[in-house]
Design a protein around this motif. Sequence first.
Motif, PDB file in Angstrom:
ATOM      1  N   ASN A  94       0.809  -1.213   0.000  1.00 19.82           N
ATOM      2  CA  ASN A  94       0.000   0.000   0.000  1.00 19.82           C
ATOM      3  C   ASN A  94       0.848   1.271   0.000  1.00 19.82           C
ATOM      4  OD1 ASN A  94      -2.381  -1.531   0.130  1.00 19.82           O
ATOM      5  ND2 ASN A  94      -2.135  -1.738   2.355  1.00 19.82           N
ATOM      6  N   ASN A  95       2.128   1.122  -0.208  1.00 23.12           N
ATOM      7  CA  ASN A  95       3.012   2.287  -0.130  1.00 23.12           C
ATOM      8  C   ASN A  95       4.219   2.073  -1.029  1.00 23.12           C
ATOM      9  OD1 ASN A  95       4.181   4.670   0.662  1.00 23.12           O
ATOM     10  ND2 ASN A  95       4.931   3.872   2.608  1.00 23.12           N
ATOM     11  N   THR A  96       4.011   2.053  -2.329  1.00 20.37           N
ATOM     12  CA  THR A  96       5.109   1.783  -3.266  1.00 20.37           C
ATOM     13  C   THR A  96       5.752   3.049  -3.806  1.00 20.37           C
ATOM     14  OG1 THR A  96       3.550   1.624  -5.104  1.00 20.37           O
ATOM     15  CG2 THR A  96       4.176  -0.445  -4.000  1.00 20.37           C
ATOM     16  N   ASP A  97       5.437   4.193  -3.211  1.00 22.84           N
ATOM     17  CA  ASP A  97       6.003   5.434  -3.722  1.00 22.84           C
ATOM     18  C   ASP A  97       7.353   5.778  -3.103  1.00 22.84           C
ATOM     19  OD1 ASP A  97       4.872   5.894  -1.258  1.00 22.84           O
ATOM     20  OD2 ASP A  97       4.179   7.922  -1.748  1.00 22.84           O
ATOM     21  N   MET A  98       7.926   4.866  -2.341  1.00 21.37           N
ATOM     22  CA  MET A  98       9.242   5.086  -1.726  1.00 21.37           C
ATOM     23  C   MET A  98      10.216   4.041  -2.265  1.00 21.37           C
ATOM     24  SD  MET A  98       7.865   5.687   2.188  1.00 21.37           S
ATOM     25  CE  MET A  98       9.369   5.157   2.898  1.00 21.37           C
ATOM     26  N   ILE A  99      11.515   4.329  -2.127  1.00 25.03           N
ATOM     27  CA  ILE A  99      12.515   3.328  -2.496  1.00 25.03           C
ATOM     28  C   ILE A  99      13.349   2.887  -1.306  1.00 25.03           C
ATOM     29  CG2 ILE A  99      12.671   4.000  -4.919  1.00 25.03           C
ATOM     30  CD1 ILE A  99      15.249   5.519  -4.193  1.00 25.03           C
ATOM     31  N   VAL A 100      13.228   3.588  -0.180  1.00 25.49           N
ATOM     32  CA  VAL A 100      13.965   3.231   1.033  1.00 25.49           C
ATOM     33  C   VAL A 100      12.961   3.070   2.170  1.00 25.49           C
ATOM     34  CG1 VAL A 100      15.712   3.953   2.696  1.00 25.49           C
ATOM     35  CG2 VAL A 100      16.034   4.474   0.277  1.00 25.49           C
ATOM     36  N   GLU A 144      16.299  -1.091   0.530  1.00 30.10           N
ATOM     37  CA  GLU A 144      16.204  -0.254  -0.669  1.00 30.10           C
ATOM     38  C   GLU A 144      15.665  -1.094  -1.819  1.00 30.10           C
ATOM     39  OE1 GLU A 144      19.596   2.092  -1.730  1.00 30.10           O
ATOM     40  OE2 GLU A 144      20.109   2.441   0.365  1.00 30.10           O
ATOM     41  N   THR A 145      14.675  -0.529  -2.532  1.00 25.73           N
ATOM     42  CA  THR A 145      14.036  -1.265  -3.628  1.00 25.73           C
ATOM     43  C   THR A 145      14.183  -0.491  -4.940  1.00 25.73           C
ATOM     44  OG1 THR A 145      11.920  -0.198  -3.202  1.00 25.73           O
ATOM     45  CG2 THR A 145      12.326  -2.296  -2.092  1.00 25.73           C
ATOM     46  N   ARG A 146      15.369  -0.030  -5.238  1.00 24.33           N
ATOM     47  CA  ARG A 146      15.565   0.810  -6.418  1.00 24.33           C
ATOM     48  C   ARG A 146      15.165   0.115  -7.720  1.00 24.33           C
ATOM     49  NH1 ARG A 146      17.969   5.293  -4.719  1.00 24.33           N
ATOM     50  NH2 ARG A 146      19.354   5.147  -2.942  1.00 24.33           N
ATOM     51  N   ASN A 147      15.592  -1.114  -7.898  1.00 24.47           N
ATOM     52  CA  ASN A 147      15.352  -1.745  -9.204  1.00 24.47           C
ATOM     53  C   ASN A 147      14.811  -3.173  -9.117  1.00 24.47           C
ATOM     54  OD1 ASN A 147      17.605  -2.926  -8.215  1.00 24.47           O
ATOM     55  ND2 ASN A 147      18.929  -2.444  -9.944  1.00 24.47           N
ATOM     56  N   GLN A 148      14.563  -3.684  -7.918  1.00 20.34           N
ATOM     57  CA  GLN A 148      13.988  -5.021  -7.822  1.00 20.34           C
ATOM     58  C   GLN A 148      13.264  -5.201  -6.489  1.00 20.34           C
ATOM     59  OE1 GLN A 148      18.231  -7.129  -6.743  1.00 20.34           O
ATOM     60  NE2 GLN A 148      17.081  -7.936  -8.407  1.00 20.34           N
ATOM     61  N   THR A 149      12.313  -6.113  -6.506  1.00 25.33           N
ATOM     62  CA  THR A 149      11.545  -6.431  -5.313  1.00 25.33           C
ATOM     63  C   THR A 149      12.444  -7.156  -4.320  1.00 25.33           C
ATOM     64  OG1 THR A 149       9.488  -6.504  -6.540  1.00 25.33           O
ATOM     65  CG2 THR A 149       9.553  -7.742  -4.473  1.00 25.33           C
ATOM     66  N   LYS A 150      12.288  -6.822  -3.035  1.00 24.27           N
ATOM     67  CA  LYS A 150      13.133  -7.413  -1.987  1.00 24.27           C
ATOM     68  C   LYS A 150      12.267  -8.024  -0.893  1.00 24.27           C
ATOM     69  CE  LYS A 150      17.117  -5.710  -3.567  1.00 24.27           C
ATOM     70  NZ  LYS A 150      17.997  -4.758  -2.992  1.00 24.27           N
ATOM     71  N   TYR A 151      12.854  -8.985  -0.196  1.00 27.52           N
ATOM     72  CA  TYR A 151      12.250  -9.618   0.974  1.00 27.52           C
ATOM     73  C   TYR A 151      13.226  -9.488   2.135  1.00 27.52           C
ATOM     74  CZ  TYR A 151       9.186 -11.889  -2.421  1.00 27.52           C
ATOM     75  OH  TYR A 151       8.305 -12.138  -3.432  1.00 27.52           O
ATOM     76  N   LEU A 152      12.680  -9.370   3.331  1.00 25.23           N
ATOM     77  CA  LEU A 152      13.493  -9.378   4.535  1.00 25.23           C
ATOM     78  C   LEU A 152      13.326 -10.754   5.179  1.00 25.23           C
ATOM     79  CD1 LEU A 152      15.204  -8.153   6.805  1.00 25.23           C
ATOM     80  CD2 LEU A 152      13.070  -7.226   7.777  1.00 25.23           C
ATOM     81  N   TYR A 153      14.444 -11.433   5.415  1.00 25.19           N
ATOM     82  CA  TYR A 153      14.450 -12.724   6.099  1.00 25.19           C
ATOM     83  C   TYR A 153      15.095 -12.540   7.463  1.00 25.19           C
ATOM     84  CZ  TYR A 153      13.320 -14.846   1.640  1.00 25.19           C
ATOM     85  OH  TYR A 153      12.693 -15.192   0.478  1.00 25.19           O
ATOM     86  N   ALA A 173       9.505  -3.092  -5.910  1.00 23.18           N
ATOM     87  CA  ALA A 173      10.195  -1.968  -6.551  1.00 23.18           C
ATOM     88  C   ALA A 173       9.267  -1.296  -7.556  1.00 23.18           C
ATOM     89  CB  ALA A 173      11.450  -2.470  -7.256  1.00 23.18           C
ATOM     90  N   ASP A 174       9.310   0.012  -7.581  1.00 22.77           N
ATOM     91  CA  ASP A 174       8.556   0.775  -8.580  1.00 22.77           C
ATOM     92  C   ASP A 174       9.471   0.962  -9.778  1.00 22.77           C
ATOM     93  OD1 ASP A 174       7.137   2.503 -10.141  1.00 22.77           O
ATOM     94  OD2 ASP A 174       6.993   4.098  -8.642  1.00 22.77           O
ATOM     95  N   ILE A 175       9.327   0.086 -10.778  1.00 19.12           N
ATOM     96  CA  ILE A 175      10.205   0.149 -11.954  1.00 19.12           C
ATOM     97  C   ILE A 175       9.455   0.615 -13.195  1.00 19.12           C
ATOM     98  CG2 ILE A 175      11.872  -1.531 -11.089  1.00 19.12           C
ATOM     99  CD1 ILE A 175      10.438  -3.656 -12.730  1.00 19.12           C
ATOM    100  N   GLU A 176       8.237   1.129 -13.002  1.00 19.08           N
ATOM    101  CA  GLU A 176       7.462   1.637 -14.130  1.00 19.08           C
ATOM    102  C   GLU A 176       7.773   3.117 -14.336  1.00 19.08           C
ATOM    103  OE1 GLU A 176       3.300   0.763 -13.963  1.00 19.08           O
ATOM    104  OE2 GLU A 176       3.671  -1.230 -13.130  1.00 19.08           O
ATOM    105  N   ALA A 177       8.069   3.460 -15.549  1.00 20.37           N
ATOM    106  CA  ALA A 177       8.342   4.859 -15.885  1.00 20.37           C
ATOM    107  C   ALA A 177       7.031   5.641 -15.928  1.00 20.37           C
ATOM    108  CB  ALA A 177       9.041   4.931 -17.227  1.00 20.37           C
ATOM    109  N   PRO A 178       7.094   6.920 -15.648  1.00 23.16           N
ATOM    110  CA  PRO A 178       5.889   7.741 -15.747  1.00 23.16           C
ATOM    111  C   PRO A 178       5.369   7.742 -17.176  1.00 23.16           C
ATOM    112  CG  PRO A 178       7.670   8.947 -14.659  1.00 23.16           C
ATOM    113  CD  PRO A 178       8.235   7.673 -15.196  1.00 23.16           C
TER     114      PRO A 178
END
Length: 183
Positions: A94-100, A144-153, A173-178
């Motif tokens: 519900n909050n993909t507008d951040m990268i960190v 940080e999710t700059r270019n790929q989806t991440k999981y925390l283990y 990660a939000d990898i879609e261009a405007p």
Amino acid sequence: KSYTVDFNVTDSKAGVDKYYYIWNTSAEKPAIDSEEWSLTSATSLKTPAGVSGTYYLHIKAVDKVGNAGIASTEGFNIDNIPPSVSVSPNGNRNNTDMIVYDVNIYIIDETTAYDQITKRYAVSDKESCPEDLLDLTDNHVIIETRNQTKYLYIVATDLAGNETIFKSDPFIADIEAPVGRIS
């Protein structure tokens, strides 16, 4: 996690004929005619599986002429419950507008103090827990999710060896261009 308890009962006159046992959470000796007694031929018993808390072993020995006696142990502190792990936020659906993301980590255990729990972690793009984990020295992790989806283990192990492997929801990660139109 569990203990093996050896016991020895003797009867100098008639000799011991049968052994019965009860594992329970009471230090008080059970009634001699209780229906909870379980017959055993073993003289070595393991603490009950799948339980946690203080348990007592009560042994009833019956000699060859029917006399019965009960012996009880001191309590055994049994821990079969792994630590509980949660994080906040747990993923970013519900909050993909951040990268960190600064992710808070909460680990609790019923019997092991927090500073005695072994805590390791990894941030990974893999669907399963990686083997190369880092020691978790704080109660939060930056993802940080700059270019790929991440999981925390997070792998948490208490003093009894009970282990929890926690996998967070994805940090997408939000990898879609405007996209826009000029008119």
